[in-house]
Enzyme design. Structure first.
Site, PDB file in Angstrom:
ATOM      1  N   SER A  45      34.419 -41.388   9.845  1.00 20.40           N
ATOM      2  CA  SER A  45      32.960 -41.150  10.248  1.00 20.40           C
ATOM      3  C   SER A  45      32.639 -40.277  11.347  1.00 20.40           C
ATOM      4  CB  SER A  45      32.365 -42.258  10.094  1.00 20.40           C
ATOM      5  OG  SER A  45      32.368 -42.990  11.332  1.00 20.40           O
ATOM      6  N   THR A  51      32.655 -35.543   6.306  1.00 21.29           N
ATOM      7  CA  THR A  51      32.437 -37.249   6.292  1.00 21.29           C
ATOM      8  C   THR A  51      31.200 -37.682   6.100  1.00 21.29           C
ATOM      9  OG1 THR A  51      33.263 -38.429   8.209  1.00 21.29           O
ATOM     10  CG2 THR A  51      31.855 -36.865   9.062  1.00 21.29           C
ATOM     11  N   TYR A  52      31.070 -38.770   6.699  1.00 23.98           N
ATOM     12  CA  TYR A  52      29.818 -39.634   6.529  1.00 23.98           C
ATOM     13  C   TYR A  52      29.228 -40.202   7.762  1.00 23.98           C
ATOM     14  CZ  TYR A  52      32.668 -44.000   6.966  1.00 23.98           C
ATOM     15  OH  TYR A  52      33.515 -44.873   7.515  1.00 23.98           O
ATOM     16  N   GLY A 102      38.015 -41.629  13.996  1.00 21.85           N
ATOM     17  CA  GLY A 102      39.194 -41.321  13.026  1.00 21.85           C
ATOM     18  C   GLY A 102      39.803 -40.004  13.140  1.00 21.85           C
ATOM     19  N   ALA A 103      40.271 -39.593  12.003  1.00 19.22           N
ATOM     20  CA  ALA A 103      41.226 -38.157  11.705  1.00 19.22           C
ATOM     21  C   ALA A 103      40.297 -37.125  12.230  1.00 19.22           C
ATOM     22  CB  ALA A 103      41.633 -38.126  10.525  1.00 19.22           C
ATOM     23  N   THR A 104      38.883 -37.320  12.193  1.00 19.85           N
ATOM     24  CA  THR A 104      38.128 -36.187  12.591  1.00 19.85           C
ATOM     25  C   THR A 104      38.092 -35.922  13.934  1.00 19.85           C
ATOM     26  OG1 THR A 104      36.021 -37.269  12.735  1.00 19.85           O
ATOM     27  CG2 THR A 104      36.586 -36.291  10.590  1.00 19.85           C
TER      28      THR A 104
END
Length: 126
Positions: free
Chosen positions: A25, A57-58, A72-74
């Site tokens: 997110s 994403t959110y 996270g991955a972002t």
């Protein structure tokens, strides 16, 4: 027929944190979310102005003032200090689309809203 239009935009926000070891997110100051009309957990597209990366994403609301944190991955797609554009979209029928105007929030270097409009002009940041 439905048409997807820009619903809300936070323009040129500064990334304040990037946490790789997180579920996912983007955490955003709840005041910015409220000003833009973006809801918590709403799907957003994020564009990194510095490197051109685009991702979806959110959102997660945070009470921490000025925070824009990639989780996270972002977190691999931006560095602290990078400028990003955060956008949400909505579907409208043709009649609604003719009159709908998005909410655009401009921020300063501290991610404080400085101007809120319902339009964008070609060739101008404001």
């Amino acid at each position: 027929m439905n048409i997807a239009l820009l619903k809300s935009k936070i323009h040129r926000a500064s990334v304040t944190e990037a946490r790789l070891d997180y579920v996912g997110s983007i955490s955003i100051d709840e005041k910015l979310l409220q000003a833009s009309g973006i809801l918590e957990y709403e799907k957003v597209q994020v564009v990194n102005i510095n490197n051109g990366a685009r991702f979806e994403t959110y959102t997660i609301a945070t009470q921490e003032e000025g925070v824009v944190c990639l989780n996270g991955a972002t977190a691999r797609l931006a560095e602290v200090g990078d400028k990003v554009i955060i956008m949400s979209y909505a579907d409208f029928n043709e009649e609604e689309a003719k009159t709908f105007k998005p909410k655009v929030v401009f921020v300063d270097e501290n991610n404080t809203a400085t101007k809120i409009t319902n339009y964008e002009k070609h060739g101008s940041i404001f």
